[in-house]
Design a protein around this motif. Structure first.
Motif, short mmCIF file in Angstrom:
data_model
loop_
_atom_site.label_atom_id
_atom_site.label_comp_id
_atom_site.label_asym_id
_atom_site.label_seq_id
_atom_site.Cartn_x
_atom_site.Cartn_y
_atom_site.Cartn_z
N ARG A 26 0.69 -1.09 0.20
CA ARG A 26 0.16 0.11 0.19
C ARG A 26 0.86 1.35 0.10
NH1 ARG A 26 -1.99 -3.60 3.91
NH2 ARG A 26 -0.91 -2.23 5.57
N HIS A 27 0.21 2.17 -0.05
CA HIS A 27 0.98 3.64 0.02
C HIS A 27 2.12 3.90 1.13
CE1 HIS A 27 1.68 8.10 0.64
NE2 HIS A 27 1.50 8.11 -0.59
N GLU A 28 1.51 3.53 2.37
CA GLU A 28 2.34 3.41 3.31
C GLU A 28 3.68 2.76 3.35
OE1 GLU A 28 -1.16 1.23 5.16
OE2 GLU A 28 -0.79 2.50 3.71
N HIS A 29 3.63 1.70 2.34
CA HIS A 29 4.84 0.72 2.56
C HIS A 29 5.76 1.29 1.56
CE1 HIS A 29 1.79 -2.19 3.51
NE2 HIS A 29 2.59 -2.33 4.29
N VAL A 30 5.17 1.76 0.47
CA VAL A 30 6.39 2.51 -0.53
C VAL A 30 6.88 4.02 0.07
CG1 VAL A 30 5.34 1.51 -2.53
CG2 VAL A 30 4.69 3.90 -1.83
N GLU A 31 6.07 4.66 0.65
CA GLU A 31 6.51 5.83 1.53
C GLU A 31 7.50 5.59 2.71
OE1 GLU A 31 6.93 9.65 2.17
OE2 GLU A 31 6.14 8.60 0.38
N SER A 32 7.38 4.51 3.43
CA SER A 32 8.24 4.10 4.30
C SER A 32 9.42 3.75 3.73
CB SER A 32 7.89 2.99 5.07
OG SER A 32 8.56 2.43 6.04
N ALA A 33 9.67 3.16 2.35
CA ALA A 33 10.79 2.40 1.88
C ALA A 33 11.55 3.70 1.57
CB ALA A 33 10.21 1.61 0.80
N TRP A 34 10.71 4.82 0.92
CA TRP A 34 11.56 5.82 0.30
C TRP A 34 12.15 6.66 1.52
CZ3 TRP A 34 14.01 7.79 -3.18
CH2 TRP A 34 14.43 9.25 -3.17
N ARG A 35 11.42 6.77 2.69
CA ARG A 35 12.15 7.41 3.78
C ARG A 35 13.44 6.68 4.20
NH1 ARG A 35 6.79 7.95 5.57
NH2 ARG A 35 6.94 6.33 6.99
N ARG A 36 13.42 5.35 4.18
CA ARG A 36 14.36 4.48 4.80
C ARG A 36 15.76 4.68 3.92
NH1 ARG A 36 16.16 0.97 8.80
NH2 ARG A 36 13.85 0.55 9.52
N ILE A 37 15.37 4.74 2.29
CA ILE A 37 16.40 5.03 1.57
C ILE A 37 17.18 6.40 1.93
CG2 ILE A 37 16.85 5.44 -1.00
CD1 ILE A 37 14.63 3.08 -1.59
N VAL A 38 16.40 7.27 1.87
CA VAL A 38 16.87 8.81 2.25
C VAL A 38 17.63 8.61 3.54
CG1 VAL A 38 16.20 11.01 2.42
CG2 VAL A 38 15.29 9.83 0.78
N ALA A 39 17.05 8.15 4.65
CA ALA A 39 17.83 8.10 5.89
C ALA A 39 18.92 7.34 5.88
CB ALA A 39 16.93 7.47 6.70
N GLU A 40 19.06 6.24 5.10
CA GLU A 40 20.33 5.53 4.99
C GLU A 40 21.29 6.28 4.04
OE1 GLU A 40 22.30 2.87 6.76
OE2 GLU A 40 19.94 2.30 6.73
N TYR A 41 20.94 6.68 2.99
CA TYR A 41 21.71 7.57 2.25
C TYR A 41 22.44 8.90 2.83
CZ TYR A 41 22.94 11.36 -1.18
OH TYR A 41 23.56 12.24 -1.78
N ASP A 42 21.54 9.61 3.77
CA ASP A 42 22.00 10.70 4.48
C ASP A 42 23.28 10.22 5.74
OD1 ASP A 42 20.72 12.58 3.06
OD2 ASP A 42 18.88 12.66 4.53
N SER A 43 22.79 9.15 6.21
CA SER A 43 23.66 8.57 7.18
C SER A 43 25.01 8.05 6.51
CB SER A 43 23.12 7.21 7.64
OG SER A 43 24.02 6.63 8.80
N MET A 44 25.07 7.49 5.42
CA MET A 44 26.13 7.08 4.61
C MET A 44 27.18 8.52 4.52
SD MET A 44 25.40 3.95 2.22
CE MET A 44 27.36 4.19 1.42
N ARG A 45 26.39 9.48 3.97
CA ARG A 45 27.17 10.81 3.58
C ARG A 45 27.84 11.50 4.68
NH1 ARG A 45 25.48 13.95 -0.45
NH2 ARG A 45 27.21 15.08 0.20
N ALA A 46 27.05 11.27 5.99
CA ALA A 46 27.74 11.87 6.98
C ALA A 46 28.86 11.14 7.84
CB ALA A 46 26.34 11.94 8.22
N GLU A 47 28.89 10.09 7.27
CA GLU A 47 29.87 9.25 7.73
C GLU A 47 31.47 9.63 7.15
OE1 GLU A 47 29.32 5.22 6.84
OE2 GLU A 47 27.38 4.97 8.30
N PRO A 48 32.36 9.84 8.20
CA PRO A 48 33.85 10.18 7.78
C PRO A 48 34.23 9.04 6.75
CG PRO A 48 33.98 9.21 9.96
CD PRO A 48 32.40 9.44 9.47
N ARG A 49 34.80 9.80 5.66
CA ARG A 49 35.64 8.88 4.64
C ARG A 49 36.86 8.28 5.15
NH1 ARG A 49 34.07 11.89 -0.86
NH2 ARG A 49 31.87 12.16 -0.60
#
Length: 476
Positions: A453-476
């Motif tokens: 349902r809508h909430e599942h794809v919206e939750s997936a998108w939020r998880r993708i964005v959050a994981e991406y932001d977390s990786m970007r914030a990690e020191p290289r």
């Protein structure tokens, strides 16, 4: 097992399946077991004495379920959906219970005749041409295969039979499913005789001009152009080959045109998506689509239609004495043993028949439209976010996109995207997959489960964005 024991345990099994479907969302989407863990949890040798079915069910809970990746989970987006709906499961149970071996009409007339009916029903639902119907006095017809891969083997054999002797050539694109290469190996055509035709770099669709040139070159070199595979909805990005233009070239050169619409073909239940059939009626010699992907019918159920079944039957028919019978000799019946590689066949038509009767055309259209709508929502989210780049083609249920990694080379960006994918899948909250286009790794979200349902794809998108932001914030 007596009928009464079967009744007792059968009720338990149906209850367990119903409970599983009702609670599948509670499981992590992807199994977390390590390689070898499932086998190690079970005895190394078979039991000397029979065990109760209670013990089987207990091990199902203890060992098997933890080792399952949950394809029916509403957040399973990794591959094209493998729908397992209630009516399909019940139809499959009836098939198993009846225990029919439908190799010949004579071995169970209803098994054959229901199949000829239901594939004609499906052709009507998809607005496929009348020449694909399994009429007694017609040349064409449809058959349920286990998969589009088996259908490809049958189509290649039929095409080779029609083409006659010579050095046969098959024509595919870089986006064609790998089953065509495997079919070339199995049928003796050989991988060296599979010619890969260039694609349009923007659409990834086969280039008809290059196809025409390739066929002409091969004719001049003494090859026999035998089959072209045009794909409607490629596995990688759901690219659509220009079937009409390809078909015109095939007709001019006398080449068999096989249309692989394994995933996207069933979308034609919706009138607004029937553009995907353009050119099929006039040019396709064979056409395959999989109800077991997006049409609520559990695996395995792939339907292959042919405009002329004679080359296929000529290539596959062998009639030993022990299979001879009055009905076959009369020529008045279909014997599906001549339409597939194995002799034996299951009563698959029951589950497709059950699905079409339960949902009706209206229900099937609603299911496909919901998947398209949810994919459109995700695509909109990606397009509006400057941290990601959307692959623009998404008319069905698949969305492809890539995260942008400023300052990174393509190699490093691809590695980062794969790391992001593994972190997402390891979370258990969703399951996605990837492809590669123009050297860039793309994430794939394939939407189509009836539970999504809508909430599942919206939750997936939020998880993708959050994981991406977390990786970007990690020191290289």
């Amino acid at each position: 097992m007596t009928p009464e024991q079967f009744r007792t345990y059968g009720r338990q099994v149906v209850d367990r399946i119903a409970d599983y479907l009702a609670t599948v969302e509670r499981h992590p989407v992807r199994s977390t077991v390590a390689p070898g863990e499932v086998r190690a949890a079970l005895p190394a040798h078979p039991p000397e004495r029979g065990e109760s079915f209670d013990a089987v069910l207990a091990d199902l809970d203890r060992v098997i379920l933890p080792g399952i990746t949950h394809w029916q989970h509403p957040s399973f987006f990794g591959y094209f959906p493998a729908n397992a709906s209630g009516p399909a499961i019940l139809g499959d149970l009836l098939s198993s219970g009846l225990g029919v071996q439908g190799m010949l009409w004579a071995t169970s007339p209803a098994c054959t005749e229901l199949e000829t009916l239901v594939v004609d029903w499906l052709a009507d639902l998809l607005d496929l041409p009348p020449r694909f119907r399994t009429d007694a006095d017609g040349a064409g017809g449809g058959v349920i295969q286990d998969s589009a891969s088996s259908a490809a083997v049958v189509a290649v054999l039929a095409a080779r039979q029609r083409a006659g002797e010579g050095r046969h050539r098959l024509y595919v694109s870089s986006q064609t499913h790998s089953s065509l290469e495997k079919a070339a190996r199995i049928t003796g055509v050989g991988v060296d005789n599979v010619r890969v035709v260039d694609v349009d770099p923007e659409t990834l669709a086969m280039d008809p001009a290059r196809l025409d040139e390739s066929i002409a070159e091969d004719v001049a070199a003494g090859f026999v152009p035998t089959m072209v595979c045009a794909t409607v909805g490629t596995t990688s990005t759901t690219a659509v080959d220009p079937v009409r233009r390809i078909g015109e070239i095939c007709r001019r050169h006398g080449v068999w045109l096989h249309v692989d619409a394994a995933y996207a073909g069933v979308a034609a239940v919706c009138p607004e998506l029937r553009w995907l059939n353009d050119g099929v009626a006039e040019h396709a010699d064979s056409y395959v689509t999989n109800p077991h992907k997006w049409l609520l019918t559990n695996f395995d159920c792939s339907v292959l239609w042919l405009a002329d079944r004679a080359p296929m039957v000529d290539a596959l028919s062998i009639l030993p004495e022990y299979l001879r019978n009055t009905a076959t000799s009369s020529g008045e019946v279909v014997d599906y043993r001549d339409w597939q590689i194995p002799l034996g066949r299951r009563f698959r038509a029951l589950k497709l028949w059950s699905v079409i009767r339960w949902y009706g055309a209206e229900g099937l259209r609603a299911h496909v439209r919901r998947g398209v709508e949810l994919a459109g929502h995700v695509a909109g989210r990606v397009a509006d976010d400057t941290r990601f780049a959307l692959w623009p083609w998404h008319p069905f249920g698949l969305v492809c996109f890539r995260p942008l990694w400023p300052g990174m080379s393509t190699t490093d960006s691809n590695a980062a995207t794969m790391t992001l994918l593994e972190r997402l899948n390891d979370s258990g909250a969703l399951f996605a997959s990837h492809t590669k286009v123009e050297g860039h790794v793309l994430l794939r979200l394939a939407i189509g489960s009836p539970a999504t349902r809508h909430e599942h794809v919206e939750s997936a998108w939020r998880r993708i964005v959050a994981e991406y932001d977390s990786m970007r914030a990690e020191p290289r």
